[in-house]
Design an enzyme around this catalytic site. Structure first.
Site, short mmCIF file in Angstrom:
data_model
loop_
_atom_site.label_atom_id
_atom_site.label_comp_id
_atom_site.label_asym_id
_atom_site.label_seq_id
_atom_site.Cartn_x
_atom_site.Cartn_y
_atom_site.Cartn_z
N GLY A 82 23.60 -9.55 35.38
CA GLY A 82 24.66 -8.59 34.58
C GLY A 82 24.21 -8.42 33.22
N ARG A 146 19.55 -8.32 40.56
CA ARG A 146 19.90 -9.73 40.99
C ARG A 146 19.19 -10.56 42.13
NH1 ARG A 146 24.75 -10.77 38.40
NH2 ARG A 146 26.18 -9.31 37.84
N ASP A 177 22.43 -18.41 37.87
CA ASP A 177 21.83 -18.08 39.15
C ASP A 177 20.45 -17.73 38.55
OD1 ASP A 177 23.98 -18.55 40.82
OD2 ASP A 177 24.59 -16.51 40.36
N LYS A 203 21.83 -16.29 29.15
CA LYS A 203 22.46 -15.16 28.95
C LYS A 203 23.77 -15.03 29.98
CE LYS A 203 22.84 -12.70 32.05
NZ LYS A 203 22.99 -11.78 33.35
N THR A 204 24.91 -14.43 29.46
CA THR A 204 25.96 -14.14 30.28
C THR A 204 27.36 -13.79 29.51
OG1 THR A 204 27.42 -14.26 32.34
CG2 THR A 204 26.62 -16.32 31.19
N ASP A 206 29.99 -13.86 30.52
CA ASP A 206 31.10 -14.74 31.14
C ASP A 206 31.27 -16.24 30.22
OD1 ASP A 206 31.02 -12.75 32.94
OD2 ASP A 206 30.15 -14.07 34.54
P1 FBP Z 1 25.97 -12.44 35.10
O1 FBP Z 1 26.58 -13.90 35.63
O2 FBP Z 1 24.85 -11.97 35.94
O3 FBP Z 1 25.88 -12.72 33.80
O4 FBP Z 1 26.96 -11.12 35.45
C1 FBP Z 1 28.23 -11.21 34.64
C2 FBP Z 1 29.14 -10.30 35.23
O5 FBP Z 1 29.55 -9.21 34.32
C3 FBP Z 1 30.43 -10.80 35.75
O6 FBP Z 1 31.45 -10.96 34.84
C4 FBP Z 1 30.58 -9.80 36.91
O7 FBP Z 1 31.64 -10.62 37.86
C5 FBP Z 1 29.35 -9.52 37.42
O8 FBP Z 1 28.80 -9.52 36.18
C6 FBP Z 1 29.56 -8.01 37.99
O9 FBP Z 1 28.34 -7.74 38.48
P2 FBP Z 1 27.86 -6.33 39.04
O10 FBP Z 1 27.31 -5.91 37.47
O11 FBP Z 1 26.69 -6.72 40.03
O12 FBP Z 1 29.09 -5.23 39.29
#
Ligand code: FBP
Length: 553
Positions: A82, A146, A177, A203-204, A206
């Site tokens: 993400g 992803r 991941d 990165k994230t 979250d």
């Molecule tokens: P990462 O763990 O890859 O950093 O993703 C963060 C995130 O924004 C989460 O908070 C959320 O659940 C997910 O990506 C949403 O994924 P997508 O962009 O595939 O809808």
């Protein structure tokens, strides 16, 4: 890139990110090896799975003399998972660091995430190309994806593509991941002596990729500031109109760091923390009661409005749902095709119900059809439930409404209840990085080039001491394997980077716990306003409350 840019974008392009003192003379640093660092969890299993990259020493960097290296270094970079504010600055730091090592070094951006590396989709990142992306949000410079990198075929394809460009290092900018991918790739290349180094960057938004050596993942700072601004605006609207309860789901996947930070920043009436719900073994009804209680108490004071923050992954932490989701994951891992071929929702639900244990079947049967379907949507390529697509905020609103109706009959609730629901996630992931994230990301990228200069593989770029001024930040590296543990994914046990969840004995949660009874009843809203990029340091350079409290500042 779009040639029309806003005045603030133009001003941000000129911003010069700050670096730790150790990196200011260039990426050719002095490297000090510290203690060997085995995996924090499942140590023996991880050591057996990663014989070549386990138990490696921590690295700390000190400033070098600024000398160039003899041979240019060609490097591949990918953005993975993400979006998170600051990704472009990691690439900018990496680029500048590589050029500081040798001006003939080249940086190749592989497009669309890990699949770009296997499918050989790349661009060479030049100074001119990069100039338009410095200090900007988004991942649009090279895109993201992803795809899970885990098979020898994928590793071989990536190796062949790298070799064709003379690439000797791959930098993977990603979350837990994606850094699991990095760890698998590093082990594979080291085992076969492929001559390709792999480095990860944390990165994230979250905030769940952290430990003693990674104090925070990049993007968390900016995203939580953006969400807090929006929550503050809603609080002010609620306090002006005095007619709605706003239920706001916040991204963050399993971890509640985002909800916690935003709760502390805005002093919302209710901030749910999934990790606490799990620790207290709370049922869905008990969670609903916590919210309804605040609604009823505020109504008794004549305040028929409020704000409730809901972490995205809440449902996974309610014990009955946790078991249900684990069963669903296994059912879908083995019967995904049959399930996908069923077209009617009723029939889909019947298919699932027949395979669940009695207890989980009862929980599943009690849910509205939309939630049933959302719980059984495709898992992401890493086996995660896509919690961003489960409308927990709507489920909770409905259940709170029903409970209040019951309480009204019993005379326990005397007010009115009208609600609005929101989901804040995508609004914050591509925002222009805050000064903190702009500096931190640039430093992480520059530091990655320093790791490459040491010739070491299987490390994550680590920049620490983040509540001090950037000059005092500590640059170094932590073995990726140190962060791994074994988890059940796609129906089997796999090594993955361990997610850092909210610690209930940690200072940020304790701060919430100490104040929430008051915030639940009184209107104590704080309106944080937008991120400030210019101005006094105490306004423009502040870090998150989480980081400050965790560092005991
Ligand atoms: P990462 O763990 O890859 O950093 O993703 C963060 C995130 O924004 C989460 O908070 C959320 O659940 C997910 O990506 C949403 O994924 P997508 O962009 O595939 O809808």
């Amino acid at each position: 890139m779009n040639c029309c840019i806003s005045p603030i974008q133009k001003a941000r392009l000129a911003y010069e990110p700050k670096l730790p003192a150790a990196l200011r003379a260039g990426a050719n640093v002095k490297c000090e090896e510290g203690a060997k660092q085995p995996a924090f969890a499942d140590t023996e299993k991880i050591a057996a799975r990663f014989p070549n990259t386990s138990n490696m020493p921590l690295l700390t960097f000190a400033a070098g003399c600024g000398a160039k290296v003899e041979k240019p270094i060609n490097v591949a970079v990918i953005l993975s998972g993400g979006q998170a504010p600051g990704g472009h600055n990691v690439i900018a730091g990496l680029f500048d660091g590589l050029k500081s090592l040798n001006p003939e070094s080249k940086l190749y951006g592989f497009k669309g995430g890990p699949s770009g590396l296997t499918d050989n989709k790349y661009i060479e990142i030049t100074a001119e190309y990069l100039a338009a992306y410095r200090n900007t949000g988004g991942f649009d410079m090279i895109g993201s994806g992803r795809t899970k990198l885990e098979t020898p075929e994928q590793f071989e394809k990536a190796e062949a593509n790298c070799k064709a460009l003379g690439i000797t290092a791959v930098v993977i900018i990603g979350g837990d991941d994606s850094n699991t991918n990095a760890c698998l790739l590093a082990e594979y290349y080291k085992a076969k002596n492929a001559g390709i180094i792999v480095v990860g960057c944390p990165k994230t938004i979250d905030g769940d990729l952290k430990n003693a050596f990674i104090e925070t993942s990049f993007g968390f700072d900016t995203a939580t500031k953006v969400y807090s601004e929006l929550i503050g605006n809603i609080e002010r609207d609620a306090n002006s109109a005095k007619k709605y309860w706003h239920f706001i789901k916040l991204m963050g996947r399993s971890a509640s760091h985002i909800a916690l930070e935003c709760g502390l920043r805005t002093q919302a009436n209710v901030t749910l923390i999934s990790e606490e719900v799990e620790a207290k073994n709370q049922t869905l009804d008990e969670v609903v009661t916590v919210i309804a209680d605040s609604v009823a108490k505020r109504a008794a004071n004549g305040e028929n409005f409020g704000v409730c923050l809901i972490p995205e992954g809440l449902i996974e932490f309610i014990p009955d749902f946790k078991v249900l989701i684990a069963e669903l994951n296994d059912i879908l891992a083995h019967g995904a095709e049959v399930y996908a071929a069923i077209t009617e929702n009723d029939k889909k639900a019947e298919f699932i119900l027949a395979k669940l244990t009695a207890k989980s079947a009862a929980v599943f049967a009690s849910l509205p059809m939309e939630i049933k379907m959302q719980l059984t949507m495709d898992r992401d390529p890493h086996g995660n439930v896509q919690v961003s697509r489960i409308e927990t905020e709507k489920l909770l609103t409905e259940l709170v409404k029903n409970k209040l109706a019951d309480w009204k009959k019993e005379g326990k609730f005397v007010g009115k209840f009208s609600s609005q629901t929101h989901f804040f996630g995508y609004e914050g992931r591509c925002s222009m990085p805050s000064n903190f994230d702009a500096d931190y990301c640039y430093s992480l990228g520059f530091n990655a080039s320093a790791i490459i200069s040491t010739g070491k593989t299987g490390y994550m770029s680590s920049v620490r001491n983040l509540t001090a001024p950037a000059e005092q930040w500590i640059a170094g590296a932590i073995p990726l394997t140190a962060m791994m543990n074994m988890e059940h994914r796609h129906g089997e046990d796999k090594p993955v980077i361990k997610k850092a969840l909210v610690e209930l004995d940690g200072a940020p949660f304790k701060m919430l716990a100490a104040n929430r009874d008051k915030w639940a009843v009184e209107t104590s809203f704080v309106y944080p306003g937008p991120i400030q990029f210019f101005g006094p340091s105490e306004v423009a350079d502040i870090t998150t409350i989480t980081l400050v409290l965790e560092k005991g500042k």
